[in-house]
Design a protein around this motif. Sequence first.
Motif, PDB file in Angstrom:
ATOM      1  N   VAL A   1     -43.462 -42.639 -48.549  1.00 48.15           N
ATOM      2  CA  VAL A   1     -42.450 -42.326 -49.562  1.00 48.15           C
ATOM      3  C   VAL A   1     -41.495 -43.499 -49.722  1.00 48.15           C
ATOM      4  CG1 VAL A   1     -40.507 -40.813 -50.127  1.00 48.15           C
ATOM      5  CG2 VAL A   1     -42.607 -39.836 -49.190  1.00 48.15           C
TER       6      VAL A   1
ATOM      7  N   LEU B   1     -33.860 -38.095 -53.345  1.00 48.86           N
ATOM      8  CA  LEU B   1     -35.280 -37.897 -53.602  1.00 48.86           C
ATOM      9  C   LEU B   1     -35.524 -36.691 -54.504  1.00 48.86           C
ATOM     10  CD1 LEU B   1     -36.938 -38.661 -50.135  1.00 48.86           C
ATOM     11  CD2 LEU B   1     -37.326 -39.885 -52.279  1.00 48.86           C
ATOM     12  N   ARG B   2     -34.714 -35.632 -54.367  1.00 47.64           N
ATOM     13  CA  ARG B   2     -34.911 -34.426 -55.172  1.00 47.64           C
ATOM     14  C   ARG B   2     -34.711 -34.698 -56.664  1.00 47.64           C
ATOM     15  NH1 ARG B   2     -35.261 -29.566 -52.553  1.00 47.64           N
ATOM     16  NH2 ARG B   2     -34.759 -29.559 -50.339  1.00 47.64           N
TER      17      ARG B   2
ATOM     18  N   LEU C   1     -38.047 -34.628 -45.969  1.00 43.78           N
ATOM     19  CA  LEU C   1     -38.889 -34.047 -47.018  1.00 43.78           C
ATOM     20  C   LEU C   1     -38.882 -32.520 -47.011  1.00 43.78           C
ATOM     21  CD1 LEU C   1     -41.946 -36.487 -46.874  1.00 43.78           C
ATOM     22  CD2 LEU C   1     -39.979 -36.529 -48.406  1.00 43.78           C
TER      23      LEU C   1
ATOM     24  N   ILE D   1     -47.566 -38.334 -54.426  1.00 47.03           N
ATOM     25  CA  ILE D   1     -46.172 -38.117 -54.833  1.00 47.03           C
ATOM     26  C   ILE D   1     -46.122 -37.865 -56.333  1.00 47.03           C
ATOM     27  CG2 ILE D   1     -43.849 -39.101 -54.881  1.00 47.03           C
ATOM     28  CD1 ILE D   1     -44.767 -40.946 -52.552  1.00 47.03           C
TER      29      ILE D   1
ATOM     30  N   ARG E   1     -32.621 -37.195 -48.848  1.00 49.73           N
ATOM     31  CA  ARG E   1     -33.266 -36.016 -49.418  1.00 49.73           C
ATOM     32  C   ARG E   1     -32.652 -35.633 -50.760  1.00 49.73           C
ATOM     33  NH1 ARG E   1     -32.916 -32.955 -45.401  1.00 49.73           N
ATOM     34  NH2 ARG E   1     -31.015 -31.840 -45.957  1.00 49.73           N
TER      35      ARG E   1
ATOM     36  N   GLU F   1     -43.242 -40.328 -44.283  1.00 48.06           N
ATOM     37  CA  GLU F   1     -41.962 -40.844 -44.741  1.00 48.06           C
ATOM     38  C   GLU F   1     -42.038 -42.351 -45.030  1.00 48.06           C
ATOM     39  OE1 GLU F   1     -39.133 -39.568 -41.847  1.00 48.06           O
ATOM     40  OE2 GLU F   1     -39.358 -37.440 -42.349  1.00 48.06           O
TER      41      GLU F   1
ATOM     42  N   TYR G   1     -45.782 -33.223 -39.956  1.00 48.85           N
ATOM     43  CA  TYR G   1     -45.593 -32.234 -41.002  1.00 48.85           C
ATOM     44  C   TYR G   1     -46.846 -31.368 -41.008  1.00 48.85           C
ATOM     45  CZ  TYR G   1     -41.478 -34.474 -43.110  1.00 48.85           C
ATOM     46  OH  TYR G   1     -40.214 -34.963 -43.342  1.00 48.85           O
TER      47      TYR G   1
ATOM     48  N   VAL H   1     -44.316 -33.659 -52.864  1.00 50.62           N
ATOM     49  CA  VAL H   1     -45.173 -34.565 -52.097  1.00 50.62           C
ATOM     50  C   VAL H   1     -46.277 -33.708 -51.502  1.00 50.62           C
ATOM     51  CG1 VAL H   1     -45.324 -36.146 -50.146  1.00 50.62           C
ATOM     52  CG2 VAL H   1     -43.250 -36.109 -51.555  1.00 50.62           C
TER      53      VAL H   1
ATOM     54  N   LEU I   1     -39.713 -30.376 -50.141  1.00 50.10           N
ATOM     55  CA  LEU I   1     -40.426 -31.221 -51.098  1.00 50.10           C
ATOM     56  C   LEU I   1     -41.901 -31.394 -50.766  1.00 50.10           C
ATOM     57  CD1 LEU I   1     -37.894 -34.166 -51.684  1.00 50.10           C
ATOM     58  CD2 LEU I   1     -38.589 -32.441 -53.353  1.00 50.10           C
ATOM     59  N   ILE I   2     -42.284 -31.147 -49.521  1.00 50.07           N
ATOM     60  CA  ILE I   2     -43.634 -31.469 -49.080  1.00 50.07           C
ATOM     61  C   ILE I   2     -44.493 -30.211 -49.003  1.00 50.07           C
ATOM     62  CG2 ILE I   2     -42.990 -31.362 -46.619  1.00 50.07           C
ATOM     63  CD1 ILE I   2     -45.017 -33.706 -46.210  1.00 50.07           C
TER      64      ILE I   2
END
Length: 479
Positions: A328, A445-446, A280, A471, A442, A325, A303, A452, A283-284
């Motif tokens: 997700v 996911l992008r 992530l 999300i 990743r 994770e 995280y 997130v 993204l997070i």
Amino acid sequence: MEKDGGTSPGIQRHAIQSWADANDVDVVAWVEGVDERKYSGSREDSLWWPKLDDSIDRMESGDVDLILVWKFSRTARNRLKWAIALDRVDSTDGELIAVTEPVEAATASGKLFRGMTGEFNAYYADLMSESWKDTHMRRRRAGLTAEGGPRYGYIKQPDGTYLPQPEEAQLLAQMYRRYLAGDGFTKIVAWLNRSGHLTRNDRPWSRVTVTHLLDSGFGAGLLIHRKVGKGGKRDWRIATATYHPGAHPAVITEAEWTEYRGRRLQAPEPSRVVAGKYMLTGLIFCGDCGAPMHVGNQGLKDYKCSRAAQQRDVPGMYMTRALVEQRVREWVSELAADVDELASVAAAHRARTVVQLDNVQTLDKKIADIKQQLGRLAVRWSAQKMSDAAYDAATAQLDADLETYEQRRRAATPRQRVEVDPTKILIELDQRWEDATVDERRRLLRTIVRRVEIVKPVRQGTGVWRERVVITPTWAPIG
């Protein structure tokens, strides 16, 4: 000593030595600066001030009694630093003497004159800075570069304008079009160097060089103005830059530039973590302060809010990496397994694209109208048919309106690289999850996840941690 316009350091040194000889003073050390920029007394990052501080340190330790300079006007251009330096010198009963500006600093009148000399020279430096800023701004608004330096892809003309250099201009246009075709900056650099193309300095290309060249927009017929922060540090981000119409021809179309800038603005910030390590990364974000989150502490299990860890001015959010994770992963599986939800995703994605396209034509017309008005004003100002004050006032509002409409235009430009069916990405990611590498997860996911967020719990009980992972998909409305 520093380079003083047409007065060389050698002449300054001779004058200082002559004064020392005439006054029976032994010079025990010389501090010289060859580079005017680095040794200018008016710059915050000048190397002159550390050198002066070192000399005063020697005075305070009793090694020297006098510090001789060429003239105060080349030293006293920073009010605060000059005042501190004088106070340190006076407190040691030493003297700071300008050999070309004799001042009897031992008397009250001499100290007053010395202070007034410093204040006047600081004012002179401020005045020169304002003059240069005004000159640069007017040149930009007239479609000319601020400093008139060389530009890759162009040849500078005797009148200060630029015309495309055939070979370089074609290469510059190819760089833009390769990026729009999907090549990243690294691939473009590899292509340039592999083909034997060099920069204007006859050096191989680098990622930074290509990025700054394309982001400048000069090849699109534009002039860039970048923000400058504290200490004179330039902000290289394209998101904070503003652009003005240039007097030189473009080598790419306006549509190509709009698409390029739109992609650059929507591209995720480059990760500061080793590539391919955390799923992530980039993204997070912390739901408390909005800052990015990174992996850290206790064997890299969590995280954590980067701002809370570095600045410690907010409590910040943190959460076990495995749980985030896992959530997700569950989100991807839930969407991929729900046929009705997949249909809604596809419809939302199509609707968002249509809305983006609806007002493009109207915005393009407004932008073109403003550019024409700016061009007409520049012609009138260049012909001395309006004053500087009237020109500045007339263009200030137009510049602000242009930036507003261009921002709206960029938001209305579809992201071509994401014009893939998100439902197919969801299904593919769900099927390949276990076998895919972290980097592959990743990347996929992008294309379906905008961000997130880890938020505060709103209740107690089993499974609350799942509610803390919010999300936002790419097809969700912005704002």
